[in-house]
Design an enzyme around this catalytic site. Structure first.
Site, PDB file in Angstrom:
ATOM      1  N   SER A 132      21.958  57.016  24.920  1.00  0.00           N
ATOM      2  CA  SER A 132      21.483  57.508  26.213  1.00  0.00           C
ATOM      3  C   SER A 132      20.168  56.838  26.612  1.00  0.00           C
ATOM      4  O   SER A 132      19.874  56.675  27.796  1.00  0.00           O
ATOM      5  CB  SER A 132      21.285  59.028  26.140  1.00  0.00           C
ATOM      6  OG  SER A 132      22.501  59.660  25.808  1.00  0.00           O
ATOM      7  N   PHE A 156      29.706  50.651  19.375  1.00  0.00           N
ATOM      8  CA  PHE A 156      30.621  51.518  20.127  1.00  0.00           C
ATOM      9  C   PHE A 156      31.158  50.792  21.369  1.00  0.00           C
ATOM     10  O   PHE A 156      31.312  51.401  22.430  1.00  0.00           O
ATOM     11  CB  PHE A 156      29.947  52.839  20.536  1.00  0.00           C
ATOM     12  CG  PHE A 156      29.448  53.671  19.383  1.00  0.00           C
ATOM     13  CD1 PHE A 156      30.123  53.688  18.175  1.00  0.00           C
ATOM     14  CD2 PHE A 156      28.312  54.447  19.512  1.00  0.00           C
ATOM     15  CE1 PHE A 156      29.675  54.462  17.106  1.00  0.00           C
ATOM     16  CE2 PHE A 156      27.850  55.225  18.448  1.00  0.00           C
ATOM     17  CZ  PHE A 156      28.539  55.223  17.247  1.00  0.00           C
ATOM     18  N   ILE A 337      48.363  77.577  22.383  1.00  0.00           N
ATOM     19  CA  ILE A 337      49.668  77.995  22.909  1.00  0.00           C
ATOM     20  C   ILE A 337      50.796  77.516  21.994  1.00  0.00           C
ATOM     21  O   ILE A 337      51.774  78.225  21.758  1.00  0.00           O
ATOM     22  CB  ILE A 337      49.854  77.474  24.363  1.00  0.00           C
ATOM     23  CG1 ILE A 337      48.948  78.275  25.306  1.00  0.00           C
ATOM     24  CG2 ILE A 337      51.312  77.571  24.819  1.00  0.00           C
ATOM     25  CD1 ILE A 337      48.800  77.678  26.700  1.00  0.00           C
ATOM     26  N   GLY A 340      51.090  77.167  15.396  1.00  0.00           N
ATOM     27  CA  GLY A 340      51.126  76.269  14.236  1.00  0.00           C
ATOM     28  C   GLY A 340      51.604  74.867  14.606  1.00  0.00           C
ATOM     29  O   GLY A 340      51.114  73.869  14.063  1.00  0.00           O
ATOM     30  N   GLU A 363      30.155  56.748  28.249  1.00  0.00           N
ATOM     31  CA  GLU A 363      29.683  56.444  29.609  1.00  0.00           C
ATOM     32  C   GLU A 363      28.756  57.524  30.153  1.00  0.00           C
ATOM     33  O   GLU A 363      28.825  57.912  31.312  1.00  0.00           O
ATOM     34  CB  GLU A 363      30.866  56.165  30.561  1.00  0.00           C
ATOM     35  CG  GLU A 363      31.589  54.903  30.152  1.00  0.00           C
ATOM     36  CD  GLU A 363      32.586  54.388  31.166  1.00  0.00           C
ATOM     37  OE1 GLU A 363      32.334  54.509  32.379  1.00  0.00           O
ATOM     38  OE2 GLU A 363      33.615  53.853  30.729  1.00  0.00           O
TER      39      GLU A 363
END
Length: 379
Positions: A132, A156, A337, A340, A363
């Site tokens: 940053s 990165f 939802i 498992g 970004e």
């Protein structure tokens, strides 16, 4: 005109959807598992016009606007976030930086190759110690006759190892001077330009993330993008557009997770009925659908401002903040939802869950978006 542009958008949506179903969906888990970056796929995307969406036709691009661009990203990204991410980095960071700020000579040389997918682009701002806080970057470019000599490392970086050309930001002035950084075009194969470590990631695993290392890398002055000292200012403008594409990927992943959840909730039965009939599940789906729609509308507004050449910094930051945070929330609920099965790699939602998180970091983190928004609303 308006109706026609909507028809065009639908044709582009269908083209991207068909491409994703045919060439991406069958391979996503295999690529994810072994972290394979499918470079050939990107050459093929070039044939479909996806690698130069914003590039004018005179440079070999498709010459379309941001609505078409985010439509392609949403279709590709809802099938595989990794491929969407790589497509976004190529188009909105590397290619767009050259398009917006480079000399005619550099544009003529690079844009046709980037737009056709012959070349894959990388964009290097982040360093090991400055994410940053880009103003403290340590990669330096020192003038030497009609060259600059670059030393340092970027990390990165999407396509840091496989990219054929990179836009690299290096310091040419003092620390913390916003006019102390310059952007350069560096081609793969340039002496002193090496790929470093490829990162082993939680998600987005088919999108290559690697270091770029510069060891007395000599770059001719003709490879400077725009003016010396303008690199940081240019980068901030490029990130405005880049944030729209990350927001579009937030919409994509949210939509992918939502669609899978709706389908599953209608088919999965417990206590003698589909789980969609339980309020606990149907309310989750309601909230998920609302977040996806709100994310899409905010992203579309940013795209509209971008197309019209209006100030977009606040709206693109809001779109990125909301759409990416929402994609994490929606994909988390999707796993719940599925129960498992949500935790199992044979089902699609665990991958949306892993892929979504990066969007809140890359970004400009969510925290940086809040800084940008606050600065602008408090002016």
């Amino acid at each position: 005109m308006h109706k026609n542009s909507n028809e065009n958008l639908e044709l582009i949506r269908q083209s991207a959807r068909d491409f994703a179903e045919q060439f991406i969906r069958p391979n996503i888990m295999e690529w994810d598992e072994v972290q394979h970056f499918p470079k050939d796929l990107f050459h093929k995307m070039g044939e479909y016009g996806f690698m130069g969406i914003l590039v004018p036709e005179e440079y070999g691009g498709t010459g379309l606007g941001y609505h078409e661009y985010i439509t392609v990203l949403e279709e590709i990204g809802s099938v595989c976030g990794s491929i969407g991410l790589s497509l976004a980095a190529h188009n909105s960071l590397c290619t767009n930086h050259i398009l917006k700020f480079a000399s005619e000579e550099i544009k003529q040389k690079c844009l046709p190759k980037l737009a056709s997918g012959e070349w894959i682009g990388a964009w290097g701002l982040t360093e090991p110690n400055t994410g940053s806080d880009a103003g403290r970057m340590k990669t330096v470019a020192v003038e030497d006759g009609d060259h600059y000599v670059i030393n340092g490392a970027k990390n990165f970086i999407t396509h840091g190892a496989s990219g054929d050309v990179a836009v690299v930001i290096a310091r040419t002035g003092e620390l913390l001077d916003s006019h102390g950084m310059t952007a350069f075009v560096v081609e793969r194969g340039t002496k002193g330009f090496h790929a470093g470590k490829k990162e082993n990631k939680l998600g987005m695993r088919a999108s290559e993330t690697a270091e770029m290392i510069f060891d007395n890398c000599r770059i001719p002055k003709s490879n400077v993008i725009g003016e010396v000292g303008e690199g940081f200012i240019q980068s901030m403008k490029i990130l405005d557009g880049g944030r729209i594409s990350i927001a579009a990927l937030g919409v994509a992943i949210g939509r992918g997770a939502l669609d899978a959840s709706i389908k599953y909730a209608k088919e999965r039965e417990q206590f003698g009925k589909p789980i969609a009939k339980f309020q606990g599940i149907s309310f989750k789906l309601s909230e998920m659908a609302t977040k996806v729609k709100a994310s899409r509308l905010l992203t579309r507004e940013a795209a509209e401002l971008m197309n019209n050449g209006e100030p977009v910094t606040t709206t693109s930051a809001m779109a990125k903040l909301f759409a990416t945070d929402s994609s994490v929330e929606v994909s988390t609920e999707a796993v719940q939802i599925f129960g498992g099965y949500g935790y199992i790699k044979d089902f699609p939602v665990e991958k949306f869950y892993r892929d979504s998180k990066l969007l809140t970091i890359g970004e400009g983190t969510s925290e940086i978006q809040k800084l940008v928004i606050a600065r602008n609303i408090l002016k």
